[in-house]
Write an enzyme that holds these catalytic residues in place. Sequence first.
Site, short mmCIF file in Angstrom:
data_model
loop_
_atom_site.label_atom_id
_atom_site.label_comp_id
_atom_site.label_asym_id
_atom_site.label_seq_id
_atom_site.Cartn_x
_atom_site.Cartn_y
_atom_site.Cartn_z
N GLU A 74 0.86 -1.19 0.00
CA GLU A 74 0.00 0.00 0.00
C GLU A 74 0.90 1.24 0.00
O GLU A 74 1.80 1.36 0.82
CB GLU A 74 -0.94 0.04 1.22
CG GLU A 74 -1.87 1.25 1.12
CD GLU A 74 -2.85 1.41 2.28
OE1 GLU A 74 -2.83 0.59 3.22
OE2 GLU A 74 -3.63 2.38 2.24
N GLU A 99 5.13 4.91 3.28
CA GLU A 99 4.62 6.20 3.77
C GLU A 99 5.80 7.07 4.19
O GLU A 99 6.74 6.57 4.81
CB GLU A 99 3.68 5.96 4.97
CG GLU A 99 3.12 7.19 5.65
CD GLU A 99 2.38 8.13 4.70
OE1 GLU A 99 2.96 9.19 4.41
OE2 GLU A 99 1.26 7.82 4.27
N ASP A 150 -3.36 12.21 -2.05
CA ASP A 150 -3.58 13.67 -2.03
C ASP A 150 -4.07 14.11 -3.41
O ASP A 150 -3.42 13.84 -4.41
CB ASP A 150 -2.27 14.39 -1.68
CG ASP A 150 -1.73 13.94 -0.34
OD1 ASP A 150 -2.27 14.33 0.69
OD2 ASP A 150 -0.76 13.14 -0.33
N LYS A 154 -5.55 22.02 -7.44
CA LYS A 154 -5.26 23.19 -8.30
C LYS A 154 -4.53 22.74 -9.56
O LYS A 154 -3.60 21.92 -9.47
CB LYS A 154 -4.38 24.19 -7.55
CG LYS A 154 -5.10 24.87 -6.42
CD LYS A 154 -4.20 25.88 -5.74
CE LYS A 154 -4.93 26.46 -4.55
NZ LYS A 154 -4.04 27.00 -3.54
N ASP A 186 -11.96 10.37 -3.30
CA ASP A 186 -13.24 11.06 -3.10
C ASP A 186 -13.28 12.34 -3.94
O ASP A 186 -14.16 13.17 -3.73
CB ASP A 186 -13.43 11.41 -1.61
CG ASP A 186 -12.30 12.25 -1.07
OD1 ASP A 186 -11.14 12.03 -1.49
OD2 ASP A 186 -12.54 13.13 -0.23
N THR A 241 -11.23 5.09 6.33
CA THR A 241 -10.17 5.84 7.00
C THR A 241 -10.66 7.25 7.31
O THR A 241 -11.70 7.68 6.82
CB THR A 241 -8.92 5.96 6.10
OG1 THR A 241 -9.25 6.78 4.97
CG2 THR A 241 -8.44 4.61 5.62
N SER A 242 -9.84 7.98 8.07
CA SER A 242 -10.23 9.35 8.41
C SER A 242 -10.33 10.20 7.15
O SER A 242 -11.15 11.11 7.07
CB SER A 242 -9.22 9.96 9.38
OG SER A 242 -7.92 9.78 8.88
N PHE A 243 -9.53 9.89 6.13
CA PHE A 243 -9.60 10.68 4.89
C PHE A 243 -10.90 10.39 4.14
O PHE A 243 -11.51 11.29 3.57
CB PHE A 243 -8.38 10.40 3.99
CG PHE A 243 -7.15 11.11 4.49
CD1 PHE A 243 -6.91 12.42 4.13
CD2 PHE A 243 -6.27 10.48 5.34
CE1 PHE A 243 -5.80 13.10 4.59
CE2 PHE A 243 -5.15 11.14 5.81
CZ PHE A 243 -4.92 12.46 5.44
N GLU A 244 -11.34 9.13 4.16
CA GLU A 244 -12.62 8.82 3.52
C GLU A 244 -13.75 9.53 4.28
O GLU A 244 -14.66 10.09 3.67
CB GLU A 244 -12.87 7.30 3.49
CG GLU A 244 -14.24 6.99 2.92
CD GLU A 244 -14.45 5.53 2.57
OE1 GLU A 244 -13.56 4.70 2.83
OE2 GLU A 244 -15.52 5.22 2.02
C1 SAM Z 1 -4.37 11.87 1.84
S1 SAM Z 1 -3.35 10.75 2.66
C2 SAM Z 1 -4.31 9.23 2.61
C3 SAM Z 1 -3.83 8.22 3.61
C4 SAM Z 1 -4.55 6.86 3.59
N1 SAM Z 1 -4.35 6.16 2.35
C5 SAM Z 1 -6.01 7.00 3.90
O1 SAM Z 1 -6.85 6.64 3.07
O2 SAM Z 1 -6.32 7.44 5.01
C6 SAM Z 1 -2.08 10.43 1.47
C7 SAM Z 1 -0.79 9.91 2.09
O3 SAM Z 1 0.12 9.54 1.05
C8 SAM Z 1 1.43 9.83 1.47
N2 SAM Z 1 2.27 9.94 0.26
C9 SAM Z 1 2.12 10.82 -0.75
N3 SAM Z 1 3.03 10.61 -1.70
C10 SAM Z 1 3.80 9.56 -1.29
C11 SAM Z 1 4.91 8.89 -1.85
N4 SAM Z 1 5.42 9.25 -3.03
N5 SAM Z 1 5.46 7.86 -1.16
C12 SAM Z 1 4.94 7.50 0.04
N6 SAM Z 1 3.87 8.09 0.62
C13 SAM Z 1 3.31 9.13 -0.03
C14 SAM Z 1 1.28 11.13 2.24
O4 SAM Z 1 2.34 11.33 3.15
C15 SAM Z 1 -0.07 10.93 2.94
O5 SAM Z 1 0.08 10.43 4.24
#
Ligand code: SAM
Length: 271
Positions: A74, A99, A150, A154, A186, A241-244
Site C-alpha cells: 500500500e 509512507e 492527495d 489546483k 473522493d 479511514t479518516s480521509f474517507e
Molecule cells: C491523503 S493521505 C491518505 C492516507 C490513507 N491512504 C487513507 O486513506 O487514510 C495520502 C498519504 O500519502 C502519502 N504519500 C504521498 N506521496 C507519497 C509517496 N510518493 N510515497 C509514500 N507516501 C506518499 C502522504 O504522506 C499521505 O500520508
Amino acid sequence: MRADRSGEDKAPREIVSFVRRGERLTPSRQSAWDRLSDQYVLDPPRGSRDTVPGADASLDLQEVFGRRAELVVEVGTGLGENIVAAAQSHPQRDHLAVEVYRPGLAQTLNRIDRAGCPRNLRLLPLDAQRSLPALLPEASISELWVYFADPWPKARHHKRRLINPPFLDAVLPLLSDRATFRLATDWAQYAHHMRRLLDARAELELLHPAGPRPEGVTSDTLPVDLAHTGWAPRFEGRVKTSFENKGGGAGRLVWDLAYTRVPRPSVGDPL
Ligand SMILES: C[S@@+](CC[C@H](N)C(=O)[O-])C[C@H]1O[C@@H](n2cnc3c(N)ncnc32)[C@H](O)[C@@H]1O
C-alpha cells in the site's frame, strides 16, 4: 537548470507527491516508535534525501519476512488503518506499507501493537516512486493499493499527483502477472484523471468494465466526459479511514477502481 540569486546553476527541484508536515510525535506515538520501530520500520541506506534510498540499498523479501509469500503493497498508508487490518486478516500474505509521514508511521505502529504484532507487515519510510523500483524485483507485487492519495486539486499542482506517468512507470513493472491494482478517491476530478491515465496503459485492464458510477450526488463538479462505466464496487477489504470520512463529510462520493496486470507474453508466444 535554474540559476539562483548568486547566478550559479542549481539542479531543477524534483516534483514530489507529498509535503513534509510536522514530524513531532505524541507521547503514545513516540512510545510505539521506541518499542516497535526496530522490528517493523525498514531502514535502508539513504541517498541524496532521507526519502530516497542510496545506490547500494536493497531489500531481500525472503530475509525481511523469513519466507516468500504473496506481497500486498500500500502506497501512502496514512495512519495505517488498511494495511494493519489486512495483515491481521490475511496471515498467509506479506504486507508492505509505504509512507513518508513519520507520525502516520508511528500511529501505524500503535495499531500494529493493538493488533497483536503481526509479523507479516513492514513499513517503508520512503518515497514510493523513488524507492520501490530500486528495492523490489520486477513482478514481485500481488496487490497494489493507493487509497485517497492527495488530490492536488489546483491545476498548477496536478503534476504533483501521485497517479502520474513517472509513478506508473516506476510501479507497473513490479506487478506480477494478474496482480490487482486498487485505487479509491473522493475527488471526481482525480478519479477522471486516474481513468484517463490508467485506461491508456497497455499493462492494465479494468476489472469491472461494466461497473456503474457510485450512486448519489456529489458536492464536487463532475467532469463532463467522466466515464459512466468501469468503476469498481467498494473492495470489501477496504477499511474506512479518516480521509474517507472527511470526503463523506464534505458531501463527496467515493470512486473505486480496480485493474489487473495483463500477463506478460511468454517466451515463444507469437508476437
Ligand atoms: C491523503 S493521505 C491518505 C492516507 C490513507 N491512504 C487513507 O486513506 O487514510 C495520502 C498519504 O500519502 C502519502 N504519500 C504521498 N506521496 C507519497 C509517496 N510518493 N510515497 C509514500 N507516501 C506518499 C502522504 O504522506 C499521505 O500520508
